[in-house]
Write a protein that holds these residues in place. Sequence first.
Motif, PDB file in Angstrom:
ATOM      1  N   ALA A 110       1.137   0.853 -34.628  1.00 56.63           N
ATOM      2  CA  ALA A 110      -0.064   0.140 -34.546  1.00 56.63           C
ATOM      3  C   ALA A 110       0.208  -1.682 -34.452  1.00 56.63           C
ATOM      4  CB  ALA A 110      -0.576   0.766 -35.963  1.00 56.63           C
ATOM      5  N   LEU A 111       1.447  -1.865 -34.545  1.00 55.12           N
ATOM      6  CA  LEU A 111       1.572  -3.378 -34.378  1.00 55.12           C
ATOM      7  C   LEU A 111       1.796  -3.604 -33.043  1.00 55.12           C
ATOM      8  CD1 LEU A 111       4.160  -3.411 -37.554  1.00 55.12           C
ATOM      9  CD2 LEU A 111       1.460  -3.887 -37.500  1.00 55.12           C
ATOM     10  N   LYS A 112       1.764  -5.028 -32.826  1.00 48.87           N
ATOM     11  CA  LYS A 112       2.197  -5.539 -31.663  1.00 48.87           C
ATOM     12  C   LYS A 112       3.885  -5.520 -31.413  1.00 48.87           C
ATOM     13  CE  LYS A 112      -1.688  -8.931 -31.392  1.00 48.87           C
ATOM     14  NZ  LYS A 112      -1.981 -10.372 -31.244  1.00 48.87           N
ATOM     15  N   ASP A 113       3.989  -5.310 -29.920  1.00 49.79           N
ATOM     16  CA  ASP A 113       5.392  -5.224 -29.776  1.00 49.79           C
ATOM     17  C   ASP A 113       6.185  -4.130 -30.690  1.00 49.79           C
ATOM     18  OD1 ASP A 113       7.899  -5.427 -28.411  1.00 49.79           O
ATOM     19  OD2 ASP A 113       8.101  -7.421 -29.162  1.00 49.79           O
ATOM     20  N   SER A 114       5.774  -3.035 -30.294  1.00 52.48           N
ATOM     21  CA  SER A 114       6.071  -1.617 -31.306  1.00 52.48           C
ATOM     22  C   SER A 114       7.279  -1.436 -31.469  1.00 52.48           C
ATOM     23  CB  SER A 114       5.042  -0.533 -31.016  1.00 52.48           C
ATOM     24  OG  SER A 114       5.505  -0.126 -29.540  1.00 52.48           O
ATOM     25  N   ASP A 115       8.171  -1.683 -30.109  1.00 56.50           N
ATOM     26  CA  ASP A 115       9.579  -1.222 -30.086  1.00 56.50           C
ATOM     27  C   ASP A 115      10.416  -2.236 -30.950  1.00 56.50           C
ATOM     28  OD1 ASP A 115       9.167   0.837 -28.315  1.00 56.50           O
ATOM     29  OD2 ASP A 115       9.385  -0.489 -26.429  1.00 56.50           O
TER      30      ASP A 115
END
Length: 251
Positions: A124-129
Amino acid sequence: MPEVAPIVDPGTTPDAPSAPGRRRRGRTTLLIATAAVLGLVAGTCAGYLVQADREPTRLPSLSQPVVAQAKGPGPEPLSAAQDHRVKTNGDLRKLLISRPKGTKVPDWAPEQDGWLDMAAYAHALKDSDRAFGRLAEAEFRRGAGVSWNMGSTGNTQIRLVQYRQEENLSAADRASDWYVYRSSGEWSLPGASDGMVYLFKPERKAGYLPLYKAQATASRGDIAMEIWIYDSKPIPKSKIMDLAKRQLERL
């Protein structure tokens, strides 16, 4: 008569005359050292003989007296109001405020039955990796969330993320680590030293309704609180502030 030379043993050499002022100390030193050793041995033996003639000293008993247990029910355990961990170590979902009546759960909500695991939260966050790796370093323990849609364009998301905090104060770090961009106003959230409330300038794109956003963050103990409100019309400061206060009171 002719002089006869003295007979010298082949394995020895004649003693050389002693140098003036020097004394031969080898034999004297050896005698002193031997006497010291003999004196030490004699003293040790005498000590053993004296000790052998004495009565043995009694050692204290290894068993200790039994202390009677006090009668009665004992002290009452701390209540949730007195012990913060009574609440936070229980069902984390019960600390979330309830979804308002008349609202709907969005199909894309990241939480499953109220629980939010690390993979779902990172997604659910940006740049999940990258977010997944940072959550692992921050000692993510568990998360819980609730989301709802209000009307045709309004949406609210609340997340409680708990950390183990064995190495770092990750909850407080998370609450103060948000990169606030295009903020049109920010205010302190009463009740939390790191609590903040933000309103943002609308995002506009041709062919779409404007997107307004409000955000609130704070930490309490090992839990980080995150709240977002999205809508196509301006969001009052009082709305996000009231929601954040009510959620913080439950922690």
